[in-house]
Design a protein around this motif. Sequence first.
Motif, PDB file in Angstrom:
ATOM      1  N   PHE A 168       0.824  -1.217   0.000  1.00 52.83           N
ATOM      2  CA  PHE A 168       0.000   0.000   0.000  1.00 52.83           C
ATOM      3  C   PHE A 168       0.859   1.268   0.000  1.00 52.83           C
ATOM      4  CE2 PHE A 168      -3.154  -3.074   1.367  1.00 52.83           C
ATOM      5  CZ  PHE A 168      -4.310  -2.622   0.766  1.00 52.83           C
ATOM      6  N   ASN A 197     -13.155 -10.409   2.854  1.00 47.35           N
ATOM      7  CA  ASN A 197     -13.802  -9.353   2.074  1.00 47.35           C
ATOM      8  C   ASN A 197     -14.845  -8.615   2.910  1.00 47.35           C
ATOM      9  OD1 ASN A 197     -12.315 -10.535   0.050  1.00 47.35           O
ATOM     10  ND2 ASN A 197     -14.072 -11.220  -1.154  1.00 47.35           N
ATOM     11  N   SER A 201     -14.867  -4.727   3.948  1.00 47.66           N
ATOM     12  CA  SER A 201     -15.933  -3.904   3.360  1.00 47.66           C
ATOM     13  C   SER A 201     -16.712  -3.086   4.392  1.00 47.66           C
ATOM     14  CB  SER A 201     -16.903  -4.783   2.566  1.00 47.66           C
ATOM     15  OG  SER A 201     -17.628  -5.630   3.432  1.00 47.66           O
ATOM     16  N   LYS A 207     -16.317   2.590  -3.249  1.00 49.69           N
ATOM     17  CA  LYS A 207     -15.545   3.222  -4.333  1.00 49.69           C
ATOM     18  C   LYS A 207     -14.120   2.676  -4.425  1.00 49.69           C
ATOM     19  CE  LYS A 207     -14.417   7.828  -6.093  1.00 49.69           C
ATOM     20  NZ  LYS A 207     -14.433   9.269  -5.808  1.00 49.69           N
ATOM     21  N   VAL A 208     -13.508   2.398  -3.277  1.00 51.65           N
ATOM     22  CA  VAL A 208     -12.107   1.939  -3.276  1.00 51.65           C
ATOM     23  C   VAL A 208     -11.969   0.489  -2.824  1.00 51.65           C
ATOM     24  CG1 VAL A 208     -11.162   4.254  -2.918  1.00 51.65           C
ATOM     25  CG2 VAL A 208     -11.700   2.828  -0.928  1.00 51.65           C
ATOM     26  N   LYS A 210     -12.554  -2.503  -4.310  1.00 52.73           N
ATOM     27  CA  LYS A 210     -11.891  -3.435  -5.225  1.00 52.73           C
ATOM     28  C   LYS A 210     -10.379  -3.232  -5.234  1.00 52.73           C
ATOM     29  CE  LYS A 210     -11.873  -5.185  -9.955  1.00 52.73           C
ATOM     30  NZ  LYS A 210     -12.385  -5.030 -11.332  1.00 52.73           N
ATOM     31  N   ASP A 211      -9.956  -1.982  -5.318  1.00 48.39           N
ATOM     32  CA  ASP A 211      -8.518  -1.677  -5.319  1.00 48.39           C
ATOM     33  C   ASP A 211      -7.874  -2.104  -3.995  1.00 48.39           C
ATOM     34  OD1 ASP A 211      -6.137  -0.321  -6.497  1.00 48.39           O
ATOM     35  OD2 ASP A 211      -6.374   0.971  -4.750  1.00 48.39           O
ATOM     36  N   THR A 212      -8.586  -1.869  -2.896  1.00 49.42           N
ATOM     37  CA  THR A 212      -8.065  -2.253  -1.575  1.00 49.42           C
ATOM     38  C   THR A 212      -7.899  -3.767  -1.484  1.00 49.42           C
ATOM     39  OG1 THR A 212      -9.113  -0.343  -0.526  1.00 49.42           O
ATOM     40  CG2 THR A 212      -8.512  -2.175   0.916  1.00 49.42           C
ATOM     41  N   GLN A 214      -7.549  -5.935  -3.958  1.00 52.98           N
ATOM     42  CA  GLN A 214      -6.470  -6.369  -4.850  1.00 52.98           C
ATOM     43  C   GLN A 214      -5.111  -6.213  -4.184  1.00 52.98           C
ATOM     44  OE1 GLN A 214      -7.337  -3.962  -8.334  1.00 52.98           O
ATOM     45  NE2 GLN A 214      -8.302  -5.676  -9.401  1.00 52.98           N
ATOM     46  N   LYS A 215      -4.899  -5.063  -3.552  1.00 57.96           N
ATOM     47  CA  LYS A 215      -3.610  -4.806  -2.891  1.00 57.96           C
ATOM     48  C   LYS A 215      -3.448  -5.653  -1.626  1.00 57.96           C
ATOM     49  CE  LYS A 215      -2.850  -0.144  -4.652  1.00 57.96           C
ATOM     50  NZ  LYS A 215      -2.822   1.300  -4.343  1.00 57.96           N
ATOM     51  N   HIS A 253       4.658  -5.502 -10.687  1.00 54.25           N
ATOM     52  CA  HIS A 253       4.409  -4.378  -9.780  1.00 54.25           C
ATOM     53  C   HIS A 253       5.723  -3.722  -9.385  1.00 54.25           C
ATOM     54  CE1 HIS A 253       5.536  -6.976  -6.389  1.00 54.25           C
ATOM     55  NE2 HIS A 253       4.711  -7.880  -6.858  1.00 54.25           N
ATOM     56  N   SER A 291      -0.106  -5.029 -16.935  1.00 50.66           N
ATOM     57  CA  SER A 291       0.860  -4.497 -15.970  1.00 50.66           C
ATOM     58  C   SER A 291       2.241  -5.145 -16.096  1.00 50.66           C
ATOM     59  CB  SER A 291       0.335  -4.690 -14.545  1.00 50.66           C
ATOM     60  OG  SER A 291       0.079  -6.059 -14.298  1.00 50.66           O
TER      61      SER A 291
END
Length: 299
Positions: A168, A197, A201, A207-208, A210-212, A214-215, A253, A291
């Motif tokens: 992160f 999850n 959640s 809003k964030v 999915k990105d959270t 993934q990381k 990455h 990526s």
Amino acid sequence: MNSQKIHHFPVLKKEIVKMVKEKSSDEGKVVFIDCTLGLGGHSAAIIPILFGKVSRIFLIDKDRESLEIAANFLKQNISFGDRIKVNFVNTSFGQFFENFPNVGEDEFLIVLADLGISYYQLKYGVGFGFTKESFLDMRYDKEGDITAFDVINYFDYEQLVDIFFRVFENIGFAKKLASVIVEERKRKEIRTTFDLNKAVSKYVSAKVLKDTLQKLYLSLRIFVNRELEELEKLLNFFKKVPNRFLLLIISYHSLEGKIIKKFYKELATSVKVKKIKPSKEEILANKPSRSAILWVIEK
């Protein structure tokens, strides 16, 4: 399970094949090592190019089942005969290079390492993706001692902060996430991907989210499989080896990229470095390749 039935795109295959053809044309004694065999897609394209030049082949994967599938696929599709010694090795590539046997002074090393999670692991592995429910495992090697479940449920707050901060790169968010998990596991064991999850959640906006996730999953996978340490071990070998080599590394990455950059800067003028990205056509056909970066390091 038959590897031919698994829909799989080896990333940057065309570019890798071109590079191997160019760089191996004048070599008589090649050692080819695929550090991350996966389902064998890259090796199936590379090995036939090296016939008449290659003396030894090492095909490595931590996942025993994946290695067996790839071995069957390659043996069915490539006529190795008795002319080449092919070694299928069930270990981590870091451990392999720590114990690599003597290299002949006239041998040219061609080494491929695709650092991404394999399609096989995403489809059939346990705990790697957040879109399907499964136990929080995330080990490539099922004999590994630590699972993501152990990390999430038993590691203390400070350890979690360290693990999350690596990916992160935001200490405040890493602390928040660690606090969330410590609080949630007091109420109930976080056993599955969906349990994790759900816990996250509650505290992260849609809003964030999915990105959270993934990381978060990436940070756990990197830690459980010691991925960055494995890369360091591979590169440490090439800091010392006197032989000429062609090192082909596919990174996904910035953490991997930083380690690779540090490596070739230390070697300075003794190596040539080139970066190749997937074509627009490849990205359209295979979204996960967007990526990817192919690092071509030649000595």
